[in-house]
Design an enzyme around this catalytic site. Structure first.
Site, short mmCIF file in Angstrom:
data_model
loop_
_atom_site.label_atom_id
_atom_site.label_comp_id
_atom_site.label_asym_id
_atom_site.label_seq_id
_atom_site.Cartn_x
_atom_site.Cartn_y
_atom_site.Cartn_z
N HIS A 59 -7.42 -9.49 14.24
CA HIS A 59 -8.16 -10.25 14.91
C HIS A 59 -9.68 -10.89 14.43
CE1 HIS A 59 -5.26 -11.09 17.93
NE2 HIS A 59 -5.68 -9.36 18.20
N ASP A 87 2.72 -9.19 16.74
CA ASP A 87 1.71 -8.68 17.28
C ASP A 87 2.11 -9.93 18.84
OD1 ASP A 87 -0.30 -6.76 18.03
OD2 ASP A 87 -1.35 -8.95 19.04
N HIS A 121 -0.11 -11.39 20.06
CA HIS A 121 -1.55 -11.77 20.22
C HIS A 121 -1.49 -12.41 18.69
CE1 HIS A 121 -2.54 -9.47 22.97
NE2 HIS A 121 -3.00 -9.62 23.69
N ASP A 149 2.70 -4.91 21.69
CA ASP A 149 2.27 -5.54 23.47
C ASP A 149 3.37 -5.99 23.61
OD1 ASP A 149 1.75 -6.83 20.43
OD2 ASP A 149 -0.80 -6.45 21.15
N1 Q9C Z 1 -8.81 -5.89 29.66
C1 Q9C Z 1 -4.52 -6.28 19.60
O1 Q9C Z 1 -3.79 -6.46 20.50
N2 Q9C Z 1 -7.54 -8.68 25.99
N3 Q9C Z 1 -5.69 -6.56 20.38
C2 Q9C Z 1 -8.33 -7.82 27.03
C3 Q9C Z 1 -7.59 -7.31 28.99
C4 Q9C Z 1 -7.62 -8.54 23.97
C5 Q9C Z 1 -5.97 -7.69 21.92
C6 Q9C Z 1 -8.07 -8.32 27.78
C7 Q9C Z 1 -6.79 -8.53 23.57
C8 Q9C Z 1 -7.12 -8.07 22.38
C9 Q9C Z 1 -4.66 -6.18 18.46
ZN ZN Z 2 -1.95 -7.91 20.19
#
Ligand code: Q9C
Ligand code: ZN
Length: 319
Positions: A136, A170, A172, A259
């Site tokens: 990201h 991933d 995301h 994830d």
């Molecule tokens: N507390 C990666 O998997 N959203 N980043 C968090 C929940 C952010 C994920 C909301 C997700 C970022 C590298």
């Molecule tokens: Zn992720």
């Protein structure tokens, strides 16, 4: 398979992320990497080596110098236990800076570069256990637990020697990786991820994003419903792998996130543990020199086994 790992990440210990204005416990914990390396050791996946140190110019090839300096200087100014939620150089509120952030992020990028260098020297498969993750992080923005874009830095370095395909699995969308290569035709970016209409990072990962200028046609996004099960996921993965195979790259870089697992606390398709060796096996079947870069995956109870299963499936590509 060679595994690149250092425990320098232990110095990166944020306590909180800001979620819609509220402080909530930081999901990207150091236990993640510790449980992964423990599983790799006990399952004897491969030899574990520390990263070599690489000069900053590799970071500057992807990130603005002022941005890199900002992370270094702000990290250095913090006392242990203090946490900065900066107002600048941010794409969201999920990447605070603590005293160890710069060192940990720099060594994560070194781990990715070490993996890339090993590929250039003829190693076929490397897994870089990067923490913090990177996909990201963009030219001058941190976000989503990411500071330096490990995969983009490695791909940029490899791209001087050949054509690179990046596969992002991933949960995301890897907005930072997509941005880094959006207008280039010799670096292909292909991503499977949760539909950004309903999931982070919301602002990118749509099918219509296909690259620009010379790079048009060299970005391919597969947004998926959260209900996606093993069989449906593998079907889309086959399409992604066919696109990569058509491109005939010299090297493959994989943004490897876990994830996607159904019990993940912040992501989660309907994927079960038994699909991960199959995913590893299918990617290995491309028969390319491959650099696997660790990204997300937040269920610390299962994460070690998911990664070891995936890497074993990868090692066992003819099985
Ligand atoms: N507390 C990666 O998997 N959203 N980043 C968090 C929940 C952010 C994920 C909301 C997700 C970022 C590298
Ligand atoms: Zn992720």
């Amino acid at each position: 398979m060679i595994i690149v790992y250092t425990d320098t990440h232990l110095s990166h210990q944020p306590q909180y992320e800001v979620y819609d204005g509220r402080l909530v416990a930081y999901a990207e914990t150091s236990q993640r990497a510790e449980t992964i390396i423990a599983a790799i050791r006990s399952r004897k996946v491969g030899a574990i080596i520390p990263p070599r140190r690489f000069p900053l110019r590799h970071l500057y090839a992807v990130h603005q110098k002022q941005y890199v300096d900002f992370i270094r200087l702000r990290s250095a100014a913090l006392n242990a236990g203090n946490e900065l939620h900066p107002s600048y150089f941010m794409s969201d509120t999920y990447a605070p800076i603590v005293a160890g952030t710069y060192d940990a992020s720099r060594r994560a990028a070194d781990a990715a570069l070490t993996g890339a260098e090993l590929l250039l020297r003829g190693t076929r498969h490397v897994y870089s256990l990067c923490r913090p993750p990177g996909h990201h992080a963009a030219h001058h923005t941190m976000g989503g637990y990411c500071y330096f874009n490990n995969a983009a830095i490695a791909a940029e370095y490899l791209s001087r020697t050949g054509r690179i395909a990046i596969l992002d699995i991933d949960f995301h969308h890897g907005n930072g990786v997509q941005d880094a290569f959006y207008d280039r035709s010799e670096v292909l970016y292909v991503s499977l991820h949760a539909d950004p209409v309903i999931s982070y990072p919301y602002s990118s990962g749509y099918t219509i994003e296909q690259g620009a200028h010379e790079g048009f046609g060299y970005t391919t996004n597969y947004p998926l419903s959260r209900q996606t099960n093993n069989k449906q996921y593998l079907r889309v993965l086959s399409k992604a792998l066919a696109r990569i195979s058509d491109f005939s790259p010299d090297y493959l870089v994989v943004c490897t996130g876990f994830d996607t697992f159904y019990l993940d606390p912040i992501g989660g398709f309907q994927l079960t543990a038994d699909v991960y060796p199959v995913i590893g096996n299918r990617i290995a079947s491309l028969n390319l020199p491959t650099l696997l870069i660790q990204e997300g995956g937040y269920n610390v109870t299962h994460l070690g086994n998911l990664v070891a299963d995936f890497l074993s499936g990868f090692n066992n590509k003819n099985g």
